[in-house]
Enzyme design. Sequence first.
Site, PDB file in Angstrom:
ATOM      1  N   TYR A 191      -4.040  14.858  -2.972  1.00  0.00           N
ATOM      2  CA  TYR A 191      -4.427  14.161  -1.888  1.00  0.00           C
ATOM      3  C   TYR A 191      -5.580  15.079  -0.851  1.00  0.00           C
ATOM      4  O   TYR A 191      -5.495  15.638   0.013  1.00  0.00           O
ATOM      5  CB  TYR A 191      -3.303  14.003  -0.929  1.00  0.00           C
ATOM      6  CG  TYR A 191      -3.594  12.551   0.081  1.00  0.00           C
ATOM      7  CD1 TYR A 191      -3.351  11.637  -0.397  1.00  0.00           C
ATOM      8  CD2 TYR A 191      -3.444  13.116   1.441  1.00  0.00           C
ATOM      9  CE1 TYR A 191      -3.548  10.548   0.621  1.00  0.00           C
ATOM     10  CE2 TYR A 191      -3.678  12.052   2.251  1.00  0.00           C
ATOM     11  CZ  TYR A 191      -3.857  10.775   1.684  1.00  0.00           C
ATOM     12  OH  TYR A 191      -3.935   9.501   2.896  1.00  0.00           O
ATOM     13  N   ASP A 251      -9.562  14.659   7.691  1.00  0.00           N
ATOM     14  CA  ASP A 251      -8.829  13.628   6.858  1.00  0.00           C
ATOM     15  C   ASP A 251      -8.799  14.127   5.372  1.00  0.00           C
ATOM     16  O   ASP A 251      -8.957  13.271   4.280  1.00  0.00           O
ATOM     17  CB  ASP A 251      -9.536  12.051   7.123  1.00  0.00           C
ATOM     18  CG  ASP A 251      -8.868  11.273   6.378  1.00  0.00           C
ATOM     19  OD1 ASP A 251      -7.426  11.252   6.055  1.00  0.00           O
ATOM     20  OD2 ASP A 251      -9.219  10.105   6.347  1.00  0.00           O
ATOM     21  N   HIS A 307      -9.411   8.566   3.530  1.00  0.00           N
ATOM     22  CA  HIS A 307      -9.526   7.303   4.233  1.00  0.00           C
ATOM     23  C   HIS A 307     -10.551   6.588   4.240  1.00  0.00           C
ATOM     24  O   HIS A 307     -11.045   5.297   4.070  1.00  0.00           O
ATOM     25  CB  HIS A 307      -8.536   7.030   5.333  1.00  0.00           C
ATOM     26  CG  HIS A 307      -7.137   7.077   5.322  1.00  0.00           C
ATOM     27  ND1 HIS A 307      -6.659   8.556   5.367  1.00  0.00           N
ATOM     28  CD2 HIS A 307      -6.227   6.326   5.332  1.00  0.00           C
ATOM     29  CE1 HIS A 307      -5.437   8.409   5.338  1.00  0.00           C
ATOM     30  NE2 HIS A 307      -4.965   6.936   5.169  1.00  0.00           N
ATOM     31  N   GLU A 328      -5.775   6.906  -2.082  1.00  0.00           N
ATOM     32  CA  GLU A 328      -5.742   5.815  -1.082  1.00  0.00           C
ATOM     33  C   GLU A 328      -6.281   4.578  -1.512  1.00  0.00           C
ATOM     34  O   GLU A 328      -5.678   3.517  -1.174  1.00  0.00           O
ATOM     35  CB  GLU A 328      -6.669   6.286   0.252  1.00  0.00           C
ATOM     36  CG  GLU A 328      -6.033   7.028   1.176  1.00  0.00           C
ATOM     37  CD  GLU A 328      -4.679   6.625   1.757  1.00  0.00           C
ATOM     38  OE1 GLU A 328      -4.802   5.323   2.106  1.00  0.00           O
ATOM     39  OE2 GLU A 328      -3.703   7.368   2.076  1.00  0.00           O
ATOM     40  N   HIS A 386       1.944   4.428  -3.199  1.00  0.00           N
ATOM     41  CA  HIS A 386       1.614   5.876  -3.034  1.00  0.00           C
ATOM     42  C   HIS A 386       2.971   6.394  -3.912  1.00  0.00           C
ATOM     43  O   HIS A 386       2.579   7.690  -4.596  1.00  0.00           O
ATOM     44  CB  HIS A 386       1.840   6.427  -1.609  1.00  0.00           C
ATOM     45  CG  HIS A 386       0.561   6.185  -0.957  1.00  0.00           C
ATOM     46  ND1 HIS A 386      -0.707   6.942  -1.110  1.00  0.00           N
ATOM     47  CD2 HIS A 386       0.074   5.799   0.287  1.00  0.00           C
ATOM     48  CE1 HIS A 386      -1.723   6.687  -0.548  1.00  0.00           C
ATOM     49  NE2 HIS A 386      -1.218   5.895   0.548  1.00  0.00           N
ATOM     50  N   HIS A 397       0.911  -1.087  -0.077  1.00  0.00           N
ATOM     51  CA  HIS A 397      -0.143  -0.037  -0.039  1.00  0.00           C
ATOM     52  C   HIS A 397       0.884   1.166   0.149  1.00  0.00           C
ATOM     53  O   HIS A 397       0.720   2.111  -0.940  1.00  0.00           O
ATOM     54  CB  HIS A 397      -0.941   0.021   1.187  1.00  0.00           C
ATOM     55  CG  HIS A 397      -1.718   1.223   1.399  1.00  0.00           C
ATOM     56  ND1 HIS A 397      -2.972   1.205   1.260  1.00  0.00           N
ATOM     57  CD2 HIS A 397      -1.303   2.451   1.958  1.00  0.00           C
ATOM     58  CE1 HIS A 397      -3.344   2.593   1.540  1.00  0.00           C
ATOM     59  NE2 HIS A 397      -2.372   3.188   1.950  1.00  0.00           N
ATOM     60  N   GLU A 398       1.841   1.476   0.892  1.00  0.00           N
ATOM     61  CA  GLU A 398       2.609   2.597   1.250  1.00  0.00           C
ATOM     62  C   GLU A 398       3.643   2.681  -0.008  1.00  0.00           C
ATOM     63  O   GLU A 398       3.413   3.964  -0.489  1.00  0.00           O
ATOM     64  CB  GLU A 398       3.534   2.484   2.546  1.00  0.00           C
ATOM     65  CG  GLU A 398       2.593   2.643   3.636  1.00  0.00           C
ATOM     66  CD  GLU A 398       1.687   3.935   3.808  1.00  0.00           C
ATOM     67  OE1 GLU A 398       2.312   4.800   3.377  1.00  0.00           O
ATOM     68  OE2 GLU A 398       0.462   3.826   4.183  1.00  0.00           O
TER      69      GLU A 398
END
Length: 385
Positions: A189, A271, A276, A198, A178, A174-175
Amino acid sequence: MCSSNRRRSIYCILPPNILINVAKRGTQEQRDAVLETLSVDQSLRASRTQFALLGGNKVAHESITATPPQKQRTIYDTNHTQTLPGTMVRSEGQAAVADVSVNQAYDGLGNTFDFYYKSYQRNSIDNAGLRLNATVHYGSKYDNAFWNGQEMIFGDGDGVLFNSFTGSVDVIGHELTHGVTGSEANLIYLGQSGALNESISDVFGSCVKQFVLNQTADQADWLIGAGLLAKSIQGVALRSMKAPGTAYDDPMLGKDDQPADMAHYVHTASDSGGVHTNSGIPNRAFFLAASAIGGFSWLKAGQVWYDTLTDPRLKPQANFASFANLTVLNAGRLYGSTSPEKKAVSDAWHTVGVLKQPLSIVNLPLNPTQRGETTPSDGAQQPGR
């Protein structure tokens, strides 16, 4: 928490509402740990900003020449300090060490590299052989993991609410995704483009896990961060792509607030506009498409999503509708205009309420020379309605 500006963001795996809930409801020790995490995230945003102003990954890899793709991993250990990157403890080709976190980070980076190269012929995160670095044991009981534009950084968790963040390969996938998104569409974002940012990380994070486990779509759990929650927590993961809103319901963390369709889209200023939270909608669309197509999710559904992410027509400010229409268009290009794959993709977006009708006819320009020229077709549901 993570910054809302696309050039200043550190992309944390934990939704900020979870940390805020713990800060409100936890014991003094838990509150201290979470407040320290939030404080660290604030300082890391400043470092991320400085890196971006220096040119980001363009500076880091502009001297790389075309060579056969090969993994180049380096793992560092801060020994519970906040000084990055820390001491080098394992580099490419070296044998496993006694520290489990070091080995998990090393393997996770390698698994993600292998996934992108073997599935889509992508040479590392930037498609130009970028070195993959990671730091483990960051801070004291640091409850997060993130990509800061230069490397992966892992906290050990507090051991009461969260386990070590190196233990979930989908979190690593996942990270790092990005970074892929940042080098391709660079989705802003904020709001729906941020939720797509995300979601794309969840999609390929889940695909990395399925790739490593050799699972088909019907065998996968479709959970993000399974095993990350400690035994005391009432939940199974951070998110469920199959059933958004059901991953956890805990007195300390709160309840998973992800919607499963546009009828329950969450309008919020927190957020970064619910990035998210509302990512649950495109997450479920991918699950539905991959499940309908069958087989390994990364081969066909994943190829459609990857081609859409790298499509020059995908705008940095894209909303759900424009992204959905591009996936339908790319599915038709890849598998045929009347193919079951295109129908599965279209039906999935219709089910979650992003497209007004299944198998929508899209009329996007076929000349992908300029990014940001397209608009959603009439077959698309407009943002948040």
